[in-house]
Design a protein around this motif. Structure first.
Motif, PDB file in Angstrom:
ATOM      1  N   SER A  19      34.783 -20.221  81.233  1.00 52.88           N
ATOM      2  CA  SER A  19      35.151 -21.606  81.005  1.00 52.88           C
ATOM      3  C   SER A  19      34.670 -22.539  82.109  1.00 52.88           C
ATOM      4  O   SER A  19      34.266 -23.668  81.849  1.00 52.88           O
ATOM      5  CB  SER A  19      36.668 -21.731  80.853  1.00 52.88           C
ATOM      6  N   ARG A 121      40.095 -26.730  81.527  1.00 51.10           N
ATOM      7  CA  ARG A 121      39.358 -26.465  80.290  1.00 51.10           C
ATOM      8  C   ARG A 121      40.145 -25.536  79.376  1.00 51.10           C
ATOM      9  O   ARG A 121      40.824 -24.619  79.833  1.00 51.10           O
ATOM     10  CB  ARG A 121      37.987 -25.865  80.615  1.00 51.10           C
ATOM     11  N   PHE A 123      40.831 -22.521  77.070  1.00 51.28           N
ATOM     12  CA  PHE A 123      40.284 -21.177  76.950  1.00 51.28           C
ATOM     13  C   PHE A 123      40.254 -20.739  75.492  1.00 51.28           C
ATOM     14  O   PHE A 123      41.086 -21.170  74.688  1.00 51.28           O
ATOM     15  CB  PHE A 123      41.124 -20.177  77.750  1.00 51.28           C
TER      16      PHE A 123
END
Length: 343
Positions: A19, A121, A123
């Motif tokens: 990520s 971010r 996942f």
């Protein structure tokens, strides 16, 4: 076991790497900023492939001491950061202070991976748990309910399409409207190993695909055997049909090899319930089975004449040598077989 704590932890590390670093496609990805921590046993570094994709790792390598540290990070004062290493990203949060410093307490051997909250971010979804647990063993004849729980809400159609049992599509339903858990009922299962899989086609409610395909297994036994009790190494009836055959009971095994005690092992051969084998009266026979990637399943039997049995063992003879017999110089220390596999 893809739901074990160790597997989930390594999976989380891989999710973080994918990520935040992707394919490591720029020289910026290889740059490490290593601010001082004030302790020899506390390590910190910041890394990222771009300014908005950096993380800061802080690790306490002391096995018993708590460390209170202040570490310089790449973010401006007032930035809210969270620890993205645990699955619950709300478990720890901090606000960056003057000069980009973050102050925190680290327990012995604790690791924090910090990232700013606005750019944490998302996942990919993963399987969080499965029931029955991986490698469970059931008695034949009963029905089995299977449930698979995901790390977030899922798209029901894609999960049902990606779900397989023993390689075949099965009927399943979501346990709730968010479809964080899917359930299925299995009946009439044959003796042996059964595999539950969720393929990469399963997607979450936002359309994000699985990080990796999921696989779990359980076994069905007609009677207690090596799968439910790996310690059941003495197996009466293994030598059968008047010492001319072996009658195996290792459901789920794919390969096996055979040896008369003290002799050479055969080559590995496909598992079958009955195999021809000329046993010798009074000499044990050992069989090693390969089951689900493990060759640690071994059973033995020994027959004197028809129904009269003798004791099975790994070895034809054993010796005990200690200071008491001057390590075999006073006497050889020959041992006596007093029970199956017990000298």
């Amino acid at each position: 076991d893809m739901t074990s704590a160790a597997y989930r932890y390594v999976q989380r590390l891989n999710l973080l790497r994918q990520s935040y670093f992707g394919d490591f496609g720029s020289t910026e990805c290889d740059r490490l900023d290593t601010p001082p921590t004030g302790f020899e046993d506390v390590v910190a570094f910041s890394r990222g492939c771009s300014a908005d994709r950096k993380v800061t790792l802080i690790a306490n390598f002391h096995w018993e001491a708590v460390r209170n540290v202040s570490v310089e990070t790449p973010w401006a004062a007032g930035t809210e950061v969270v620890d993205v290493l645990p699955e619950d990203e709300t478990a720890f949060g901090a606000v960056v202070g003057a000069g980009g410093a973050v102050t925190l307490e680290l327990r012995p051997l604790q690791v924090r991976v910090l990232a700013p909250r606005p750019t944490v971010r998302a996942f990919p979804p993963v399987v969080a748990s499965v029931s029955p647990a991986h490698a469970s063993v059931f008695a034949a004849g009963g029905d089995i309910d299977v449930s698979i729980r995901f790390s977030r809400a899922m798209d029901e159609a894609s999960v049902r399409a990606a779900l397989r049992v023993d390689g075949r599509a099965v009927e399943a339903r979501c346990a709730s409207k968010t479809c964080e858990e899917i359930q299925l009922h299995l009946s009439g299962l044959e003796e042996g190993t059964h595999v539950v899989e969720v393929g990469l086609g399963a997607r979450d409610a936002d359309g994000e695909g699985m990080f990796a395909a999921f696989r779990s297994m359980f076994a069905v036994e007609a009677r207690p055997g090596l799968r439910s009790d790996p310690g059941l190494v003495e197996q009466a009836g293994l030598i059968c049909n008047y010492l001319t055959e072996l009658c195996h009971s290792a459901p789920g095994a794919t390969w096996m090899r055979i040896s008369n005690l003290g002799g050479e092992w055969t080559e590995w051969q496909p598992y079958q319930k009955t195999s021809p084998w000329q046993a010798t009266p009074g000499r044990a026979v050992l069989v090693q089975y390969h089951v689900e990637g493990s060759a640690s399943y071994i059973a033995g039997d020994c027959v004197l004449h028809r129904q009269e049995r003798c004791r099975a063992s790994w070895h034809s003879e054993m010796f005990l040598r200690t200071d008491a017999n001057k390590w075999g110089m006073l006497d050889e220390g020959r041992m006596e077989l007093v029970d199956h596999f017990t000298w």
